[in-house]
Design a protein around this motif. Structure first.
Motif, PDB file in Angstrom:
ATOM      1  N   ALA A  96      70.064  34.054 -27.679  1.00 53.39           N
ATOM      2  CA  ALA A  96      69.412  33.317 -26.597  1.00 53.39           C
ATOM      3  C   ALA A  96      68.053  32.806 -27.065  1.00 53.39           C
ATOM      4  O   ALA A  96      67.237  33.566 -27.581  1.00 53.39           O
ATOM      5  CB  ALA A  96      69.239  34.212 -25.381  1.00 53.39           C
ATOM      6  N   PRO A  97      67.780  31.514 -26.890  1.00 53.94           N
ATOM      7  CA  PRO A  97      66.455  30.987 -27.233  1.00 53.94           C
ATOM      8  C   PRO A  97      65.373  31.638 -26.379  1.00 53.94           C
ATOM      9  O   PRO A  97      65.603  31.994 -25.225  1.00 53.94           O
ATOM     10  CB  PRO A  97      66.574  29.494 -26.907  1.00 53.94           C
ATOM     11  CG  PRO A  97      68.031  29.210 -26.925  1.00 53.94           C
ATOM     12  CD  PRO A  97      68.687  30.463 -26.424  1.00 53.94           C
ATOM     13  N   THR A  98      64.209  31.783 -26.966  1.00 52.65           N
ATOM     14  CA  THR A  98      63.086  32.375 -26.239  1.00 52.65           C
ATOM     15  C   THR A  98      62.320  31.337 -25.435  1.00 52.65           C
ATOM     16  O   THR A  98      61.595  31.672 -24.510  1.00 52.65           O
ATOM     17  CB  THR A  98      62.123  33.062 -27.225  1.00 52.65           C
ATOM     18  OG1 THR A  98      61.686  32.103 -28.201  1.00 52.65           O
ATOM     19  CG2 THR A  98      62.820  34.221 -27.925  1.00 52.65           C
ATOM     20  N   GLN A  99      62.482  30.052 -25.794  1.00 53.40           N
ATOM     21  CA  GLN A  99      61.754  29.004 -25.096  1.00 53.40           C
ATOM     22  C   GLN A  99      62.424  28.684 -23.766  1.00 53.40           C
ATOM     23  O   GLN A  99      63.634  28.457 -23.708  1.00 53.40           O
ATOM     24  CB  GLN A  99      61.711  27.717 -25.945  1.00 53.40           C
ATOM     25  CG  GLN A  99      61.076  27.918 -27.309  1.00 53.40           C
ATOM     26  CD  GLN A  99      62.104  28.296 -28.373  1.00 53.40           C
ATOM     27  OE1 GLN A  99      63.089  28.959 -28.082  1.00 53.40           O
ATOM     28  NE2 GLN A  99      61.870  27.847 -29.588  1.00 53.40           N
ATOM     29  N   PRO A 100      61.657  28.623 -22.681  1.00 53.38           N
ATOM     30  CA  PRO A 100      62.249  28.358 -21.360  1.00 53.38           C
ATOM     31  C   PRO A 100      62.894  26.986 -21.259  1.00 53.38           C
ATOM     32  O   PRO A 100      63.837  26.792 -20.509  1.00 53.38           O
ATOM     33  CB  PRO A 100      61.052  28.481 -20.412  1.00 53.38           C
ATOM     34  CG  PRO A 100      59.843  28.291 -21.274  1.00 53.38           C
ATOM     35  CD  PRO A 100      60.201  28.846 -22.610  1.00 53.38           C
ATOM     36  N   GLN A 101      62.401  25.992 -22.049  1.00 52.74           N
ATOM     37  CA  GLN A 101      62.954  24.649 -21.967  1.00 52.74           C
ATOM     38  C   GLN A 101      64.393  24.585 -22.471  1.00 52.74           C
ATOM     39  O   GLN A 101      65.109  23.627 -22.211  1.00 52.74           O
ATOM     40  CB  GLN A 101      62.103  23.636 -22.751  1.00 52.74           C
ATOM     41  CG  GLN A 101      62.059  23.868 -24.265  1.00 52.74           C
ATOM     42  CD  GLN A 101      60.871  24.704 -24.682  1.00 52.74           C
ATOM     43  OE1 GLN A 101      60.444  25.565 -23.925  1.00 52.74           O
ATOM     44  NE2 GLN A 101      60.332  24.441 -25.858  1.00 52.74           N
ATOM     45  N   ALA A 102      64.822  25.652 -23.183  1.00 56.30           N
ATOM     46  CA  ALA A 102      66.182  25.664 -23.713  1.00 56.30           C
ATOM     47  C   ALA A 102      67.212  25.973 -22.646  1.00 56.30           C
ATOM     48  O   ALA A 102      68.409  25.825 -22.870  1.00 56.30           O
ATOM     49  CB  ALA A 102      66.288  26.693 -24.835  1.00 56.30           C
ATOM     50  N   MET A 103      66.762  26.415 -21.477  1.00 55.88           N
ATOM     51  CA  MET A 103      67.707  26.795 -20.434  1.00 55.88           C
ATOM     52  C   MET A 103      67.566  25.924 -19.190  1.00 55.88           C
ATOM     53  O   MET A 103      68.187  26.197 -18.170  1.00 55.88           O
ATOM     54  CB  MET A 103      67.490  28.266 -20.051  1.00 55.88           C
ATOM     55  CG  MET A 103      67.644  29.235 -21.202  1.00 55.88           C
ATOM     56  SD  MET A 103      69.215  29.071 -22.071  1.00 55.88           S
ATOM     57  CE  MET A 103      70.365  29.406 -20.760  1.00 55.88           C
ATOM     58  N   SER A 104      66.767  24.876 -19.256  1.00 58.54           N
ATOM     59  CA  SER A 104      66.529  24.050 -18.075  1.00 58.54           C
ATOM     60  C   SER A 104      67.292  22.736 -18.182  1.00 58.54           C
ATOM     61  O   SER A 104      67.428  22.158 -19.256  1.00 58.54           O
ATOM     62  CB  SER A 104      65.029  23.769 -17.919  1.00 58.54           C
ATOM     63  OG  SER A 104      64.543  23.075 -19.053  1.00 58.54           O
ATOM     64  N   ALA A 128      63.764  19.079 -27.321  1.00 60.10           N
ATOM     65  CA  ALA A 128      63.283  20.458 -27.168  1.00 60.10           C
ATOM     66  C   ALA A 128      64.444  21.411 -26.918  1.00 60.10           C
ATOM     67  O   ALA A 128      64.481  22.530 -27.453  1.00 60.10           O
ATOM     68  CB  ALA A 128      62.272  20.545 -26.019  1.00 60.10           C
ATOM     69  N   PHE A 129      65.408  20.992 -26.116  1.00 55.57           N
ATOM     70  CA  PHE A 129      66.584  21.800 -25.811  1.00 55.57           C
ATOM     71  C   PHE A 129      67.387  22.049 -27.084  1.00 55.57           C
ATOM     72  O   PHE A 129      67.728  23.194 -27.421  1.00 55.57           O
ATOM     73  CB  PHE A 129      67.434  21.062 -24.769  1.00 55.57           C
ATOM     74  CG  PHE A 129      68.555  21.871 -24.183  1.00 55.57           C
ATOM     75  CD1 PHE A 129      68.431  22.434 -22.923  1.00 55.57           C
ATOM     76  CD2 PHE A 129      69.744  22.053 -24.872  1.00 55.57           C
ATOM     77  CE1 PHE A 129      69.473  23.171 -22.364  1.00 55.57           C
ATOM     78  CE2 PHE A 129      70.787  22.785 -24.326  1.00 55.57           C
ATOM     79  CZ  PHE A 129      70.647  23.354 -23.068  1.00 55.57           C
ATOM     80  N   ASP A 130      67.695  20.973 -27.804  1.00 51.27           N
ATOM     81  CA  ASP A 130      68.480  21.098 -29.038  1.00 51.27           C
ATOM     82  C   ASP A 130      67.752  21.939 -30.085  1.00 51.27           C
ATOM     83  O   ASP A 130      68.356  22.790 -30.754  1.00 51.27           O
ATOM     84  CB  ASP A 130      68.765  19.706 -29.622  1.00 51.27           C
ATOM     85  CG  ASP A 130      69.963  19.035 -28.961  1.00 51.27           C
ATOM     86  OD1 ASP A 130      70.744  19.724 -28.291  1.00 51.27           O
ATOM     87  OD2 ASP A 130      70.119  17.812 -29.134  1.00 51.27           O
ATOM     88  N   THR A 131      66.460  21.689 -30.233  1.00 50.73           N
ATOM     89  CA  THR A 131      65.676  22.403 -31.237  1.00 50.73           C
ATOM     90  C   THR A 131      65.652  23.902 -30.962  1.00 50.73           C
ATOM     91  O   THR A 131      65.814  24.725 -31.872  1.00 50.73           O
ATOM     92  CB  THR A 131      64.240  21.861 -31.277  1.00 50.73           C
ATOM     93  OG1 THR A 131      64.267  20.475 -31.627  1.00 50.73           O
ATOM     94  CG2 THR A 131      63.398  22.615 -32.309  1.00 50.73           C
TER      95      THR A 131
END
Length: 275
Positions: free
Chosen positions: A163-171, A223-226
Motif C-alpha cells: 500500500a502506498p503511504t501517500q494519501p494521493q495514491a488512494m483518492s 502522483a497516483f501512478d508514481t
C-alpha cells in the motif's frame, strides 16, 4: 626468573595466535556480505522499462512518472528484445501496457525470472499475444487482465503488504480492469470498490500486476501512478533509504549496454534522491 619469562612469552604467543584465528574467521564470515553490496553490483542492477509499439504514444507520460520517482532505469526496446541476454543489467522489469509479447520474449522472461528477475506489469499486458503465450504469461505474472471496467471506480488497498503511504495514491476514481489471480500465492493488494470487490492490484512471489494503464494520460494522475510504482518497487527493496546509490545518467541507456545477465544473488536497483 628466566622460566617465568619464557612461560609468559608462550602464553602471550598463544593468545596472539588465538586472536589471529578469530580475526581470520571473522573476515571469512564477512566477505560474502562485503561482496554482496559492492558498488559494481549496485551500478549494474537496474530497473528496466519495456518500450513497445503499444505504449509509444504514452511514452512521454511514462517517462514523466519515472522521473518523478527518481529511479534510475534503462530501456528494453521490444522490437530488439529476443532473449534473456537482452535484459542484461536488469533486476526489476516494468512492462507498462505492453499488449503483445511473442513466444521468444515469454521464454526469455521465464529464464530471466528463474534467475531472480522480478516484474511489474500494468494494463492488459500480453492480452493480444498468441494463446500459448498468454497461458505462459499468466503463470509468470500470477494474474491477468480479465476485462476492462466500464466506468471509473475507486480503489481500496487491502492486506497492507503493498500500500502506498501517500494519501494521493488512494483518492479519486479511475477506469481500470479486473484482474484474475492465477497462482496459489497470488494475493490482492488493492480491490475495486464495488459489491464484488474484485482485484485491482495483485502480487505474487515474482510479480506485481497493476490493474490500470499506468502512465496513460487521462487514466490516473502522475502522483497516483508514481505512488503505486514506488510501493511496488519498495516490495523489491528499491527505496530511497537504501544505503547504495545508482550511477546517474542524463539519458536512459539500453539495458543490455555493457551489462551481463545478472545472477540471482545480485542486488536490486536503488532509488536515487530527488534533485
Amino acid at each position: 626468573m628466566l622460566k617465568s619469562v619464557s612461560r609468559f612469552k608462550r602464553v602471550a604467543f598463544g593468545l596472539n595466535t588465538l586472536k589471529k584465528r578469530k580475526l581470520i574467521a571473522l573476515i571469512s564470515y564477512l566477505c560474502p556480505f562485503v561482496l554482496f553490496i559492492s558498488p559494481a553490483i549496485a551500478v549494474t542492477a537496474r530497473l528496466g522499462v519495456v518500450k513497445a509499439q503499444e505504449n509509444a504514444a504514452q511514452w512521454q507520460e511514462i517517462t514523466k512518472r519515472l522521473r518523478a520517482t527518481g529511479v534510475d532505469y534503462c530501456i528494453v526496446d521490444a522490437s530488439k528484445w529476443r532473449n534473456e541476454t537482452d535484459l542484461g543489467g536488469v533486476r526489476v522489469l516494468l512492462l507498462p501496457n505492453v499488449d503483445s509479447l511473442n513466444w521468444a520474449q515469454a521464454n526469455a522472461l521465464e529464464v530471466w525470472m528463474a534467475r531472480g528477475g522480478r516484474v511489474i506489469v500494468t494494463g492488459p499486458t500480453g492480452n493480444l499475444s498468441l494463446p500459448e503465450v498468454r497461458k505462459q504469461l499468466r503463470s509468470l505474472f500470477g494474474a491477468y487482465w480479465g476485462f476492462s471496467n466500464s466506468f471509473p471506480i475507486a480503489l481500496e488497498a487491502v492486506g497492507g503488504q503493498l500500500a502506498p503511504t501517500q494519501p494521493q495514491a488512494m483518492s479519486g476514481d479511475l477506469v481500470g480492469g479486473t484482474l484474475i489471480p492465477t497462482k496459489t500465492d497470488s494475493e490482492p493488494a488493492a480491490i475495486w470498490v464495488t459489491e464484488e470487490r474484485v482485484p485491482a492490484v495483485v502480487f505474487s512471489k515474482r510479480a506485481i500486476y497493476i490493474g490500470w494503464r499506468w502512465g496513460m494520460e487521462g487514466v490516473a494522475t502522475p502522483a497516483f501512478d508514481t505512488a503505486w510504482l514506488e510501493a511496488a518497487l519498495g516490495r523489491y527493496g528499491v527505496t530511497r533509504e537504501s544505503n547504495l546509490s545508482m550511477l546517474k545518467r542524463s539519458e536512459p541507456a539500453q539495458c543490455n549496454e555493457g551489462n551481463p545477465l545478472l545472477s540471482p544473488q545480485q542486488e536490486a536497483p536503488i532509488l536515487r534522491d530527488r534533485e
